[in-house]
Design a protein around this motif. Structure first.
Motif, mmCIF file in Angstrom:
data_model
loop_
_atom_site.group_PDB
_atom_site.id
_atom_site.type_symbol
_atom_site.label_atom_id
_atom_site.label_comp_id
_atom_site.label_asym_id
_atom_site.label_seq_id
_atom_site.Cartn_x
_atom_site.Cartn_y
_atom_site.Cartn_z
ATOM 1 N N SER A 152 0.826 -1.315 0.100
ATOM 2 C CA SER A 152 -0.147 -0.010 0.077
ATOM 3 C C SER A 152 0.872 1.105 -0.032
ATOM 4 O O SER A 152 1.884 1.430 0.918
ATOM 5 C CB SER A 152 -1.107 -0.111 1.188
ATOM 6 O OG SER A 152 -1.402 1.276 1.253
ATOM 7 N N THR A 170 -5.163 2.430 -0.789
ATOM 8 C CA THR A 170 -5.198 1.153 -1.634
ATOM 9 C C THR A 170 -4.313 0.163 -1.185
ATOM 10 O O THR A 170 -3.151 0.451 -0.894
ATOM 11 C CB THR A 170 -5.034 1.679 -3.261
ATOM 12 O OG1 THR A 170 -5.909 2.694 -3.672
ATOM 13 C CG2 THR A 170 -5.082 0.513 -4.254
ATOM 14 N N PHE A 171 -5.049 -1.097 -1.135
ATOM 15 C CA PHE A 171 -4.178 -2.235 -0.756
ATOM 16 C C PHE A 171 -4.095 -3.135 -1.846
ATOM 17 O O PHE A 171 -5.058 -3.275 -2.722
ATOM 18 C CB PHE A 171 -4.697 -2.906 0.361
ATOM 19 C CG PHE A 171 -4.238 -2.386 1.758
ATOM 20 C CD1 PHE A 171 -3.028 -2.783 2.300
ATOM 21 C CD2 PHE A 171 -4.992 -1.002 2.362
ATOM 22 C CE1 PHE A 171 -2.941 -2.124 3.699
ATOM 23 C CE2 PHE A 171 -4.765 -0.580 3.429
ATOM 24 C CZ PHE A 171 -3.561 -1.072 4.158
ATOM 25 N N ARG A 172 -3.119 -3.625 -2.476
ATOM 26 C CA ARG A 172 -2.635 -4.540 -3.535
ATOM 27 C C ARG A 172 -2.396 -6.001 -3.107
ATOM 28 O O ARG A 172 -1.370 -5.890 -2.286
ATOM 29 C CB ARG A 172 -1.704 -3.700 -4.560
ATOM 30 C CG ARG A 172 -1.420 -4.799 -5.786
ATOM 31 C CD ARG A 172 -0.388 -4.012 -6.453
ATOM 32 N NE ARG A 172 0.165 -4.802 -7.844
ATOM 33 C CZ ARG A 172 -0.451 -4.796 -8.952
ATOM 34 N NH1 ARG A 172 -1.489 -3.890 -9.052
ATOM 35 N NH2 ARG A 172 0.038 -5.549 -10.002
ATOM 36 N N ASP A 174 -0.835 -9.749 -4.532
ATOM 37 C CA ASP A 174 -0.382 -10.436 -5.829
ATOM 38 C C ASP A 174 0.171 -11.559 -5.408
ATOM 39 O O ASP A 174 1.209 -11.466 -4.718
ATOM 40 C CB ASP A 174 0.623 -9.202 -6.326
ATOM 41 C CG ASP A 174 0.878 -9.558 -7.799
ATOM 42 O OD1 ASP A 174 0.007 -10.998 -8.226
ATOM 43 O OD2 ASP A 174 1.445 -9.052 -8.693
ATOM 44 N N ASP A 198 -7.824 -9.407 -11.076
ATOM 45 C CA ASP A 198 -8.395 -8.670 -12.097
ATOM 46 C C ASP A 198 -8.106 -9.534 -13.349
ATOM 47 O O ASP A 198 -8.738 -9.245 -14.480
ATOM 48 C CB ASP A 198 -7.508 -7.442 -12.458
ATOM 49 C CG ASP A 198 -6.012 -7.567 -12.501
ATOM 50 O OD1 ASP A 198 -5.472 -8.753 -12.756
ATOM 51 O OD2 ASP A 198 -5.357 -6.534 -12.386
ATOM 52 N N GLU A 205 -7.188 -5.300 -6.146
ATOM 53 C CA GLU A 205 -6.831 -4.122 -5.341
ATOM 54 C C GLU A 205 -8.394 -3.726 -4.547
ATOM 55 O O GLU A 205 -9.269 -4.097 -5.005
ATOM 56 C CB GLU A 205 -6.405 -2.907 -6.080
ATOM 57 C CG GLU A 205 -4.994 -2.995 -6.541
ATOM 58 C CD GLU A 205 -4.661 -1.505 -7.438
ATOM 59 O OE1 GLU A 205 -5.628 -0.692 -7.691
ATOM 60 O OE2 GLU A 205 -3.539 -1.495 -7.519
ATOM 61 N N ARG A 207 -9.954 -0.638 -1.894
ATOM 62 C CA ARG A 207 -9.852 0.499 -1.048
ATOM 63 C C ARG A 207 -10.324 0.338 0.278
ATOM 64 O O ARG A 207 -11.201 -0.283 0.838
ATOM 65 C CB ARG A 207 -10.673 1.554 -2.102
ATOM 66 C CG ARG A 207 -10.389 1.968 -3.506
ATOM 67 C CD ARG A 207 -9.300 2.814 -3.419
ATOM 68 N NE ARG A 207 -9.419 4.320 -3.094
ATOM 69 C CZ ARG A 207 -8.568 4.963 -2.998
ATOM 70 N NH1 ARG A 207 -7.343 4.558 -2.824
ATOM 71 N NH2 ARG A 207 -8.799 6.362 -2.577
#
Length: 693
Positions: A152, A170-172, A174, A198, A205, A207
């Motif tokens: 983030s 935002t946190f991603r 992967d 995605d 991601e 929010r």
């Protein structure tokens, strides 16, 4: 050949119906083949709904079928492996048949399966996953995905205090595994939520809106297409307090000032219809406010925009309308010849309501009262697209989708822009106006709207020299009438330590502390000379009360009223062993009352009940508490300011004073403001309650 009349005719048997893809599932996945085939974590269960046609001369329950399953695949040497299964029993047509496929099927191999129905005389065609007759397929995936990396920008991992309450980040997620389809996450052990990747094997991601400051943590695991999950990744971060307002005016400037100093943002110019030094809401940090006269000169403006109405913003302040016969705006910001937003009072529906409008959307709720303070706040959250209204710390009305105005004009206090100039001018007081460029979360709104209760009287009732029981802080004493006396435990008639024949008579202890008030039920009472609390505003009263045995008529414990009626009255009803709270609607003979009842929890054991009343004028609500528990509650909008003194042990009746209490009272407390449940639990202990709890 023709049958004779009345003879039975044996119909030819019809074969079962061919199962189709809609009748089949692999575990819970729909039957599919090719690129759509499901991936499963282990050998699955093949399920099929099998049907036999209803024959004209047989009841539906006469059609029974069994199932025959078949599965096949290529092993590592390229040799076809085939397995079959027949259901051991026949079931009525339309039943579901299942086959748990055997273990040992190799992972990563395409497995096909099909099924057909057998009614004992004929079999159906094999099932088809598509019009071409293909079988259902699946692939076993026995490998868990790799755990995801979490990152983030706004809330980086580690001990750095970042961004803040009310600011989105935002946190991603992967995972390096190429078969990941989603990620499941939770914050600090809260509810788990799953978000899709995605693309297959891709990141996702989310929010995040922090609602409290301090250390926080997110836990995330990856989910693959077979339903397997990875190990959990734990990511810790620290959230700062929310950003300070971008504009703030206390409006507590010296009388005669023509400008309002700003804690944040530009100084505001005041029109000649603004008078500083007005009253402030009790229990707040405000010492004074600005009074606006409702004319074209009653406004304040910094002559500049303060918030970006096209992005997230919030505005709020303390307001007290002097009249409610027209629309009034407390805060707005120009957007050309219209307001970009307005916060204030609307009267279009016939009944005045609090209102927050932006971009053609208006959220309305709550009931303003002339002369009553309220904290109002409007919020537009660009992330959700919703406008919200808060009144006295609670959400009012229904959040609504809004398309905000993007033009940025001057910020206004006390008026709103219209095509023909400014309109909807405020008449009354305004204080502590704040504007934010972030979400003000509900807990912050509740703090902004909080009015800390103020103690107005505490009578321990342990002494009464000259018939006056003193107030703990030097306020008005309670004056004891005939039939009222303070009881203290008498000294023993002899000392057992020095007199071996001494047998002192046991004397009961006071309810609390060293003494309490005894009342004879025949006129005994105690009262202050004047009112202790403004009964139109929020207040809390409490006492410890013990009722004497044998009483059969209602008896008043506490009251405060006027010449004819009581603004509030707490009484005990022996017939139902309950306490009643009666809130009078006015000081007139026969005035209407709102009455709520709370049952006692049983015998008080001689130690008394702890009874309390809370009138929350901000929420228009009254609550009756017994021994720290809310026993009854209702809405109440007819409060009035009483002029009489606080009465202990009597109340107003149709014939004047009456309902005299036969019993004992101790630890009488009176506060302006509504005590919290925590504070109420501390009443009656002999100690001062925590007013900020």
């Amino acid at each position: 050949m023709l049958a004779a009349p009345g003879a039975a005719v044996a119909a030819d048997n019809l074969p079962p119906l061919q199962p189709t893809a809609a009748d089949l599932t692999t575990d819970s996945e729909a039957c599919a083949a090719g690129e759509d085939r499901p991936f499963v974590p282990a050998s699955p269960r093949a399920n099929a709904v099998l049907n036999d046609p209803v024959e004209d001369d047989l009841p539906a329950e006469g059609n029974v079928v069994s199932g025959e399953f078949e599965a096949w695949w290529q092993d590592a040497d390229g040799v076809e492996q085939r397995r079959t299964y027949r259901s051991p029993v026949s079931l009525p047509s339309g039943s579901t048949f299942s086959w748990q496929l055997p273990s040992g099927i190799p992972a990563g191999t395409v497995v096909s399966w099909r099924v057909r129905a057998d009614d004992g005389e004929a079999v159906s065609p094999w099932s088809a996953a598509d019009a071409g007759g293909g079988a259902c397929e699946f692939v076993i995936d026995d490998t868990n995905p790799e755990p995801p990396a979490v990152s983030s920008t706004e809330y980086p991992e580690g001990s750095v205090w970042s961004d803040g309450v009310g600011s989105y980040g935002t946190f991603r997620f992967d995972s390096p595994s190429d078969d990941v389809v989603g990620y499941t996450y939770s914050f600090l052990g809260g509810a788990r939520t799953t978000v899709k990747a995605d693309r297959p094997g891709g990141p996702a991601e989310i929010r995040f809106l922090p609602t409290s400051t301090g250390p926080s943590r997110i836990e995330v695991y990856a989910n693959d297409r077979s339903g397997r999950r990875s190990a959990t990744t734990s990511y810790s971060f620290y959230v700062k307090e929310g950003r300070s307002p971008v504009g703030q005016w206390a409006l507590a400037d010296p009388a005669g000032s023509r400008t309002a100093e700003a804690t944040a943002g530009p100084v505001a110019r005041a029109g000649t219809g603004v008078a500083f030094g007005g009253p402030a809401p009790s229990g707040t940090a405000l010492t004074s406010t600005a009074t606006l006269d409702g004319t074209g000169h009653g406004f304040l403006t910094p002559d500049a925009p303060v918030v970006d109405t096209g992005r997230t913003f919030a505005v709020g302040g303390w307001v007290r309308p002097a009249a409610l016969d027209h629309d009034m705006t407390a805060v707005s910001q120009d957007a050309g010849t219209a307001p970009g937003f307005t916060l204030g009072v609307r009267t279009a529906s016939g009944e005045p309501v609090w209102s927050f409008g932006t971009g053609g959307t208006r959220v309305e709720g709550g009931s303003p009262e002339a002369g009553e303070w309220a904290y109002v706040l409007g919020l537009y959250d660009a992330e959700t697209g919703l406008a919200r209204l808060y009144v006295n710390g609670e959400e009012a009305g229904t959040a609504a989708a809004a398309t905000p105005a993007t033009a940025a004009g001057d910020f206004q206090i006390g008026r709103a822009r219209g095509k023909a100039g400014y309109r909807d001018r405020w008449q009354g007081e305004i204080g502590d106006v704040r504007a934010y460029d972030r979400v003000v979360v509900p807990a912050e709104t509740a703090r902004l709207a909080r009015r800390t209760p103020q103690e107005r009287g505490h009578w321990a009732l342990e002494t009464a020299p000259g018939g006056l029981s003193p107030e703990a802080h030097g306020g008005e004493p309670l004056v004891l009438a005939a039939g009222a006396s303070v009881y203290t435990r008498p000294a023993p008639s002899c000392e057992p330590e020095s007199d071996p024949f001494c047998e002192p008579s046991p004397a009961p202890a006071p309810l609390v502390g060293a003494g309490h008030l005894d009342l004879d039920g025949a006129g005994g009472h105690a009262a202050t000379a004047g009112p202790v609390v403004d009964t139109r505003d929020s207040f809390t009263v409490g006492a410890v009360v013990h009722v004497a045995e044998g009483a059969d008529e209602p008896m008043t414990v506490l009251s405060q009223g006027g010449a004819y009626g009581d603004a509030f009255k707490v009484r005990y009803v022996p017939a139902t062993r309950s306490f009643e709270l009666a809130m009078g609607h006015g000081d007139a003979p026969g005035a209407q009352e709102t009455v709520i009842t709370g049952k006692t929890p049983g015998s008080d054991g001689g130690r008394g009940y702890r009874v309390a009343v809370v009138h929350d004028a901000q929420l228009n609500r009254v609550t009756l508490y017994v021994d720290g528990f809310a026993k009854a509650e209702t809405s109440f909008r007819s409060a009035w300011t009483s002029t009489g003194g606080l009465q202990v042990g009597r109340g107003r009746t149709a014939d004047g004073w009456g309902e005299y209490l036969h019993g004992s009272v101790d630890e009488v407390h009176v506060f302006s403001g509504a005590l919290s449940v925590v504070s109420l639990g501390q009443l009656g202990s002999g100690a001062e309650p925590c007013l900020s709890c």
